[in-house]
Design a protein around this motif. Structure first.
Motif, PDB file in Angstrom:
ATOM      1  N   TYR A   1      -4.211  11.632  -0.567  1.00 52.89           N
ATOM      2  CA  TYR A   1      -2.886  11.076  -0.858  1.00 52.89           C
ATOM      3  C   TYR A   1      -2.936  10.262  -2.152  1.00 52.89           C
ATOM      4  N   GLN A   2      -3.989   9.463  -2.293  1.00 53.52           N
ATOM      5  CA  GLN A   2      -4.165   8.657  -3.503  1.00 53.52           C
ATOM      6  C   GLN A   2      -4.426   9.541  -4.721  1.00 53.52           C
ATOM      7  N   ILE A   3      -5.283  10.555  -4.538  1.00 53.39           N
ATOM      8  CA  ILE A   3      -5.628  11.459  -5.641  1.00 53.39           C
ATOM      9  C   ILE A   3      -4.390  12.185  -6.140  1.00 53.39           C
TER      10      ILE A   3
ATOM     11  N   GLU B   1      -9.319   7.975  -8.390  1.00 52.18           N
ATOM     12  CA  GLU B   1      -8.531   7.924  -7.156  1.00 52.18           C
ATOM     13  C   GLU B   1      -7.355   6.960  -7.219  1.00 52.18           C
ATOM     14  N   SER B   2      -7.534   5.814  -7.846  1.00 51.83           N
ATOM     15  CA  SER B   2      -6.407   4.886  -7.970  1.00 51.83           C
ATOM     16  C   SER B   2      -6.540   4.107  -9.268  1.00 51.83           C
ATOM     17  N   GLY B   3      -5.412   3.632  -9.733  1.00 54.18           N
ATOM     18  CA  GLY B   3      -5.439   2.801 -10.943  1.00 54.18           C
ATOM     19  C   GLY B   3      -4.977   3.509 -12.203  1.00 54.18           C
TER      20      GLY B   3
ATOM     21  N   SER C   1       0.830  -1.201   0.000  1.00 53.84           N
ATOM     22  CA  SER C   1       0.000   0.000   0.000  1.00 53.84           C
ATOM     23  C   SER C   1       0.864   1.249   0.000  1.00 53.84           C
ATOM     24  N   ALA C   2       0.426   2.239  -0.762  1.00 51.02           N
ATOM     25  CA  ALA C   2       1.098   3.542  -0.718  1.00 51.02           C
ATOM     26  C   ALA C   2       0.485   4.403   0.385  1.00 51.02           C
TER      27      ALA C   2
END
Length: 245
Positions: free
Chosen positions: A210-212, A185-187, A68-69
């Motif tokens: 953080y993900q965005i 948001e992710s991917g 996980s980031a």
């Protein structure tokens, strides 16, 4: 389809596959892998307590590697008290630069100047606006300001048939500004998109922001993330989240 799923589940039970890649579906009750010895969990922060309990109950001698980031508090606590080993990767990929992150009151002139900067260097822009109804207003505003600029919108309520061509078009560089919800948001990994503008940033959680922010800065270019907030007093928690970023 259900038929395809049943065929694969049957193959798993008979040991016909060496490696199985899947979603949360792999943690369903009908999945039984007799000789399972390694489980790799990506994007750990997206798995809830029920999923974690299921993983624990799978097998006593199962090795589990989670990635996980965005480490979540429960994982960090387990590491601190010695229940889990935690390794951190602190060396970024070669030529990767930290994302310049700033917080501003919502200001169209500032937004336009950052979009202009990105477009002039041949890049693409994310404009995250988490309100589906008013996405067309944002698109219209940007289109009026920039002639010959391709602006499109995507959101999670669109069908896969509507989403796929737009996402692929953004990947190909045919869309200059993508007005979107947290669906990105992710991917998404578009190395040419290096400006992220987040409207109403105070409404997002820390891990979410953080993900965005991580959608930009995937290549060699210096990336920017503008967190826009309304001109009003923010809640203490929201202020702390933005300060942390």
């Amino acid at each position: 389809s259900k038929k395809e799923q049943l065929e694969i589940v049957g193959g798993l039970k008979k040991g016909r596959f060496d490696v199985m890649v899947g979603t949360h579906r792999l943690l369903s009750d009908d999945i039984h892998i007799p000789n399972l010895s390694l489980l790799v969990v990506d994007e750990e922060h997206r798995f809830g307590v029920k999923h974690k309990e299921k993983i624990r109950s799978l097998k006593n001698n199962l090795d589990v590697l989670t990635l996980s980031a965005t480490p979540i508090p429960r994982t960090l606590q387990q590491s601190l008290i010695g229940l889990r080993d935690l390794s951190t990767i602190v060396t970024p990929p070669v030529s990767r630069k930290p994302i310049k992150t700033s917080v501003h009151y919502f200001d169209w002139s500032l937004i336009f100047s950052n979009i202009e900067f990105e477009l002039e260097r041949g890049g693409q822009v994310y404009f995250l606006h988490n309100d589906i109804k008013s996405i067309p207003i944002i698109i219209n505003k940007i289109e009026k300001r920039f002639a010959n600029v391709v602006v499109k919108g995507i959101n999670g309520k669109m069908t896969s048939g509507e989403l796929e061509p737009l996402v692929l078009s953004f990947f190909s560089g045919n869309i200059d500004v993508l007005v979107c919800t947290t669906i990105v948001e992710s991917g998404l990994d578009v190395t040419n998109a290096n400006t992220m503008i987040v409207n109403n940033a105070q409404d997002f959680g820390l891990s979410q922001l953080y993900q965005i922010r991580g959608r930009v800065g995937r290549g060699k270019k210096q990336a920017r993330c503008l967190l826009m907030v309304p001109k009003k007093d923010l809640l203490k928690d929201a202020h702390l989240r933005l300060k942390a970023l």
